[in-house]
Design a protein around this motif. Structure first.
Motif, short mmCIF file in Angstrom:
data_model
loop_
_atom_site.label_atom_id
_atom_site.label_comp_id
_atom_site.label_asym_id
_atom_site.label_seq_id
_atom_site.Cartn_x
_atom_site.Cartn_y
_atom_site.Cartn_z
N ILE A 34 3.16 -36.48 -39.07
CA ILE A 34 2.03 -37.21 -38.43
C ILE A 34 1.55 -36.33 -37.02
CG2 ILE A 34 1.74 -39.13 -37.05
CD1 ILE A 34 3.69 -40.79 -38.67
N LEU A 38 -2.30 -34.56 -37.25
CA LEU A 38 -3.24 -34.82 -36.27
C LEU A 38 -3.57 -33.82 -35.40
CD1 LEU A 38 -2.10 -38.60 -35.59
CD2 LEU A 38 -3.78 -37.79 -37.12
N LEU A 260 -3.97 -43.53 -39.17
CA LEU A 260 -3.85 -42.95 -37.99
C LEU A 260 -5.01 -41.86 -37.71
CD1 LEU A 260 -0.12 -41.99 -38.51
CD2 LEU A 260 -1.11 -44.20 -36.99
#
Length: 389
Positions: A34, A38, A260
């Motif tokens: 994650i 990102l 996300l």
């Protein structure tokens, strides 16, 4: 078979009781995927855009200066603002200043510079080169257009005869769904999955050494349990954990990353069996390395340090932390020595290029060969220690 099932039950119960370590095996790669996906989604990947914020200061205030800015703002990589704030990575990254001599410099009537560039100290060389190229291209377009107009021709003539826009043709297959380079998600999902598979060496090796120090191994041997069965029962539950890691990390990339704000991982159905094979080969190599560490180390501290240091070194060299294609040529050659790079290249071949079985044959066989070698070495050390026990 009954003894094997009983041993597997024992090891499974021990694993489930240590739920902190079990949770770490899944949470660690998930968080890395994650965070890194990102953080790096604008750094590479065919479908990820890059727009660099910067300042534009016009000290010339001429027609040429206005045309220069208009042309420069057509670049998909630059975002220009009228600002004089200090340059930083949290604001404007660069400043483009047209000097009072811009028009004369553009027409080659002075030796003084017409454009001044300033960059934030933290800005990387790749971004600096991109900005310089955009400024240079814009200046070349304006100069070529001005010469064409002086000769009585239009902008199209300038582009064809002076800029040679017809010389270079983009031969990329625009109808292909295969990007030239992996996206951040395509890179980080398999990379940190592989790291987690090798990270399993720490709990596995320390568990084996703990049983050896507590004399559990000797007691099982006195009951007639073979050495091979004892170690097989130790390894098989971790093998299942590795496969569960594969499923969960792929699901994270497919379903969670888009929520996300990241790019979704696309998993073509024909690639699923090949992905499973790559995961099996990677898991066997990781478990073989853990077995060798467990059989060679004498204390849990030695095993933990050897496992952690070895994993970090293999990850750094193998393209997990920094993609191999971003490394200099000398380090790319060294990366070929890391089994994590073999595994990652196989996963990338399937996820990015949608390769076939033949495309992953080389990394898969290298992983299996190394696994066989490490298991053999571990077995030799185990037999030696058993004879001296």
């Amino acid at each position: 078979m009954i003894a094997l099932l009983a041993s597997l039950k024992k090891e499974s119960l021990l694993l489930m009781r240590d739920w902190h370590a079990l949770a770490l095996l899944f949470l660690m790669p998930a968080l890395f995927i994650i965070i890194m996906s990102l953080a790096l989604q604008d750094r590479f990947g065919a479908e990820q855009g890059m727009e660099l914020a910067g300042q534009f200061n016009d000290q010339a205030s001429t027609r040429d200066a206005r045309l220069f800015r208009q042309q420069l703002e057509l670049s998909p990589y630059l975002s220009l603002q009228d600002s004089t704030r200090p340059l930083s990575t949290s604001g404007e990254l660069y400043a483009i200043t047209l000097t009072a001599d811009f028009s004369q410099a553009l027409e080659a009537r002075t030796d003084k510079p017409g454009v001044m560039l300033r960059f934030a100290p933290e800005l990387g060389g790749r971004e600096r080169a991109l900005i310089r190229a955009a400024v240079q291209e814009t200046a070349g377009q304006l100069r070529a257009t001005a010469i064409a107009e002086e000769l009585g021709y239009d902008k199209q003539y300038a582009e064809q005869e002076f800029l040679l826009t017809h010389l270079i043709v983009d031969a990329t297959d625009t109808h292909s769904d295969q990007p030239a380079l992996p996206s951040a998600v395509q890179q980080n999902v398999p990379a940190w999955l592989i790291f987690a598979m090798f990270f399993i060496a720490i709990p596995l090796s320390t568990a084996i050494i703990d049983e050896r120090q507590q004399r559990t191994f000797i007691r099982l041997r006195t009951l007639g349990t073979s050495v091979g069965l004892i170690y097989s029962a130790k390894i098989l539950p971790y093998f299942v954990i590795n496969l569960l890691q594969l499923v969960l990390m792929l699901m994270l990339g497919i379903f969670l990353m888009p929520l996300l704000g990241g790019e979704a991982l696309h998993l073509p159905a024909p690639q699923i069996p090949a992905l499973l094979i790559m995961a099996v080969c990677t898991s066997l190599t990781a478990l073989a390395a853990a077995s060798l560490i467990a059989s060679a180390a004498r204390t849990t501290e030695q095993a933990a340090i050897a496992s952690a240091a070895g994993n970090l070194l293999l990850a750094a060299l193998g393209g997990v932390m920094v993609p191999v294609f971003m490394m200099p040529a000398s380090l790319q050659s060294v990366a070929e020595l890391s089994p994590m790079h073999w595994a990652l290249s196989g996963f990338i071949e399937l996820l990015v290029r949608q390769g076939s079985w033949s495309d992953i044959a080389a990394p898969a066989f290298k992983l299996l060969g190394l696994a066989a070698l490490l298991f053999t070495a571990a077995w030799a050390l185990i037999q030696r220690s058993t004879r001296h026990a």
